[in-house]
Structure formats: C-alpha cells, structure tokens
Scaffold this motif. Structure first.
Motif, short mmCIF file in Angstrom:
data_model
loop_
_atom_site.label_atom_id
_atom_site.label_comp_id
_atom_site.label_asym_id
_atom_site.label_seq_id
_atom_site.Cartn_x
_atom_site.Cartn_y
_atom_site.Cartn_z
N UNK A 119 49.96 70.43 49.73
CA UNK A 119 51.41 70.47 49.76
C UNK A 119 52.02 69.09 49.88
N UNK A 120 51.48 68.26 50.75
CA UNK A 120 52.02 66.91 50.93
C UNK A 120 51.67 66.01 49.74
N UNK A 121 50.54 66.28 49.10
CA UNK A 121 50.22 65.56 47.86
C UNK A 121 51.32 65.83 46.82
N UNK A 122 51.70 67.10 46.69
CA UNK A 122 52.72 67.48 45.72
C UNK A 122 54.07 66.84 46.07
N UNK A 123 54.40 66.85 47.37
CA UNK A 123 55.66 66.27 47.81
C UNK A 123 55.70 64.78 47.53
N UNK A 124 54.61 64.08 47.82
CA UNK A 124 54.55 62.64 47.57
C UNK A 124 54.72 62.34 46.09
N UNK A 125 54.04 63.12 45.25
CA UNK A 125 54.15 62.93 43.80
C UNK A 125 55.57 63.15 43.32
N UNK A 126 56.22 64.20 43.83
CA UNK A 126 57.58 64.52 43.38
C UNK A 126 58.58 63.47 43.84
N UNK A 127 58.43 63.00 45.08
CA UNK A 127 59.31 61.93 45.57
C UNK A 127 59.15 60.69 44.71
N UNK A 128 57.92 60.30 44.44
CA UNK A 128 57.68 59.09 43.65
C UNK A 128 58.23 59.25 42.23
N UNK A 129 58.09 60.45 41.68
CA UNK A 129 58.59 60.68 40.32
C UNK A 129 60.11 60.56 40.27
N UNK A 130 60.80 61.12 41.27
CA UNK A 130 62.26 61.05 41.27
C UNK A 130 62.75 59.63 41.52
N UNK A 131 62.07 58.90 42.39
CA UNK A 131 62.45 57.50 42.62
C UNK A 131 62.31 56.70 41.33
N UNK A 132 61.21 56.93 40.62
CA UNK A 132 61.01 56.22 39.35
C UNK A 132 62.05 56.63 38.32
N UNK A 133 62.39 57.91 38.28
CA UNK A 133 63.35 58.40 37.28
C UNK A 133 64.75 57.83 37.50
N UNK A 134 65.11 57.60 38.76
CA UNK A 134 66.45 57.09 39.05
C UNK A 134 66.51 55.57 39.05
N UNK A 135 65.35 54.92 39.09
CA UNK A 135 65.34 53.47 39.13
C UNK A 135 65.74 52.90 40.48
N UNK A 136 65.65 53.72 41.53
CA UNK A 136 66.03 53.29 42.88
C UNK A 136 65.03 52.28 43.43
N UNK A 137 65.53 51.25 44.08
CA UNK A 137 64.68 50.28 44.76
C UNK A 137 64.15 50.93 46.04
#
Length: 403
Positions: A119-137
């Motif tokens: 579950x936390x693997x999935x959460x980490x992946x999703x957080x990283x994907x959204x950060x990358x998609x938005x271009x957030x520092x």
C-alpha cells in the motif's frame, strides 16, 4: 535574538497570527482577519502590507456586505501540501498549494488484502507521479496529511487492529510514509478527515460543532467540538458504529453483538439484497436502484437511515451538535436516507437537541477525506516556515479550487 515580551517578538507573534488565520481559511478579508485574530484593523492593514511586500500573501479586490474589500490569501508559490487517503477499496492522492488550490488529484483501486508495504509502495509511486506531472519543486513540500480507515493511537501513531485493512494493525503509517517521502507526515482516521474536509470546504462550513458520519465498509464518526476535531485521549473518539442497538443482534467484528455497524455497514446490508439482486451488488448500486424506485433497495436504505438516526440521537443527547453531515456512498441517496435519520432523531433525541440539529449530505462526496488530509497538513505546518522563507521553489500559477 528576540526577547520575549519585546516589541519585535510581539510583532513576530502578530505576523504569525495573521498568516495562520489566512492559511487555515484559504482567504479572508482584512476585516475578517481582524475578527479572527483580535487585532485592530490598523494593525492588520500594516501586517498585510508587510506580508504582501515580502511575497507571502496576495491581495485582490473583492466585496463584502455590498462594500469594497480586499481579500488576502497566501501566495500560490508559498508552498504545497499533499493529501493521501487510504480507503477500503481505493487510494486517493491530492496535491494542493497554501492558497487552497488543488494542483493535481488522482485515485486508483486498492486491493484491501494487500500488505501495508504494498500500500505504501503504491502511495509513494502516486505521490511521485503527481509531483512530476505538476512540475512542483519538491523543496516546496511543507507536509503531508494521511488518512487511514482505522483508529490511530494519539501518542504512538500506531494503527489499531482493523478489519478494514487486514494486516495493517500495529503499523505506524505516518512514520512509514515520512521515511519514504522525507517530509513531515500527519495521520488521522478517515472519518476525522472527512469531518475536517466538510468543515473547511463543504457542508460544515461556518459551523463550530458537527458530526461527520461515514457509512461504508464500516461506520465511523468524525467529531468537531468548538471548531476542532475531537479525538479523545486515545484517539478512538467517534466509534459510533459500535453503539449497541440490539444485545441479541449479529456478532460484530469488535466482538460485541448488535452494534450499529451490523445494521448499516455494507458488509451486513448487501447480503439482504443479493438473493434478489445478484452477488455483484454494491452500495453504490443499491443507492442507484433506490433512486430509480426499486422497492427492496428503498426499504433497506430507509431501515439503514433509521438505525443511523438512533446513533445520531445518542450523539445529540451527549454532545448536542448543531449539524450532522452524512458521507460515503449512502449520502447519494439524499432524502431516501436523510428523512429516516431525522425521523429517528426526532423520536429518540431530547427535543431541544433535535430542534437545533440539521442533517445534511456531504458536499464533497468521495473527495472529503483527501481534502481533509490536505486540511490536516495545512493546520499542522508551522507559520515560521513561511515567514522565514525556508520553503523555496516555483509552483504552477493556475489550478482549480479545492471545492
């Protein structure tokens, strides 16, 4: 170095009061800031000017009561927060900035039998994907709010034994996610976060005392007393699903008989209809069929509403909230469930408490918990971070509002 009680320390404290008021509300007029903080209008005006010059807040023209006013909000690039919501069948993640704007949001199915590590693997992946998609520092991340469907021990941060996420009992969700993401993580149960989300942006806005009732695979309540989430000394306040309705009733997962949950939660309700409606029936399907006029589904939803109303009546007699907000799939049934809830409240609650109570469906739907997680992260971050400029980076300029 500031001396306690000095003019400089008083000024610093006033700056933090204004920033905190704006951070929690999203935006306020200067008059509202003065009322919220207790500072004079002149002091607020000077502080807002200073914060604007420093790039901490943005000021835009607006109107209040038919008069021109200035709306104050935190700068869109002041920082970001992340909300993570683990549900019975889903994982939802949202990224928002301190001006109460959502930059990105995504939900995906979650296998409830998966281990906490998966579950936390999935959460980490999703957080990283959204950060990358938005271009957030990433350096702009001020904190993470995390929701889980189970009781959290206030002192240790340990998730109590839960049948909703098997195998997760005894884990420390905030600690686990903090090690993975490298930022502060604040955890609470999903009902509390649903209450916080509705309090800040939904059906509870402007109310100081409310109960958010979530009916899904289990039944829980998030309690707001005097504008703050009440968790109790052990973090288990709001377990309304385990109020006893019938001592000879079905055995509950908690070991007792006839708990409210055994008459209202999906795992107990769906088998009543599956012989006539099929094994694939879901609560979402029951609500849809009921709204279309199916007599069996309507009867079951009405019965569930009356049982929930009995639990709500107990809350009224004990805590006297001014509002009850119903969340989860069941809220989509509207008056088919709200009417029976009110009927039971009128029958079992003391008249003065019943008269003061309004029962409403949640305004945020399935987003209540993840928006509550954002609100939790916003409420827990320190204002000195903003004033000292220790969060740096660039965020996208435009994004939809939380609501």
């Amino acid at each position: 170095m500031e001396t306690p009680g000095s003019q400089s320390s008083l000024h610093r404290a006033n700056l933090e009061r204004v920033v905190r008021a704006v951070r929690l509300a999203g935006s306020l007029t200067q008059a509202e800031i003065a009322r919220t903080t207790g500072l004079s209008a002149a002091t607020v005006s000077n502080i807002v000017r200073e914060l604007k010059d420093g790039g901490t807040v943005e000021v835009t023209p607006t109107s209040a009561g038919g008069r021109r006013a200035r709306s104050v909000s935190l700068s869109g690039d002041a920082g970001i927060v992340i909300g993570v919501d683990f549900g019975h069948t889903h994982l939802r993640v949202a990224i928002g900035n301190l001006a109460h704007q959502v930059l990105a949001e995504e939900s995906e199915p979650l296998d409830v039998d998966a281990s906490s590590t998966q579950g936390f693997d999935r959460a980490e992946e999703l957080v990283n994907r959204l950060i990358a998609a938005t271009g957030v520092d990433r350096s702009k991340v001020a904190g993470v709010g995390l929701g889980v469907p189970g009781p959290i021990d206030v002192e240790s941060g340990t998730l109590g034994s839960t049948a909703i996420l098997p195998g997760w009992g005894g884990t420390k969700p905030a600690e686990e996610l903090r090690e993975r993401l490298g930022v502060p993580v604040h955890v609470d149960n999903d009902a509390n976060l649903g209450a916080l989300g509705e309090l800040v942006w939904g059906s509870g806005k402007g109310v100081r005392d409310l109960a958010y009732i979530k009916v899904a695979s289990g039944v829980g309540a998030g309690l707001v007393i005097d504008g703050k989430i009440y968790r109790g000394p052990g973090g288990t306040a709001g377990e309304i699903g385990h109020i006893t309705l019938d001592e000879s009733g079905p055995v509950c997962r908690c070991g007792n008989r006839g708990c409210l949950e055994t008459f209202t939660a999906a795992r107990y309700v769906l088998p009543l209809l599956q012989p006539s409606h099929g094994a694939d029936l879901t609560m979402e399907g029951v609500v849809r069929l009921a709204r279309d006029g199916d007599p069996g589904c309507r009867r079951v939803i009405a019965d569930v509403g009356r049982h929930i109303g009995s639990g709500v009546a107990n809350l009224c007699n004990l805590l006297n909230p001014s509002r009850v907000v119903l969340g989860g799939d069941l809220a989509e049934a509207g008056e088919l469930v709200l009417g029976p809830i009110r009927e039971s409240v009128g029958r079992y609650a003391i008249p003065s408490a019943a008269r003061q109570l309004s029962v409403l469906p949640g305004a945020l739907g399935g987003r209540a918990e993840v928006l509550g997680a954002l609100a939790l992260a916003l409420s827990e971050m320190g204002d000195s971070t903003l004033l000292d400029g220790s969060v740096t980076g660039v965020l996208p300029a435009a994004a939809p509002a939380f609501t």
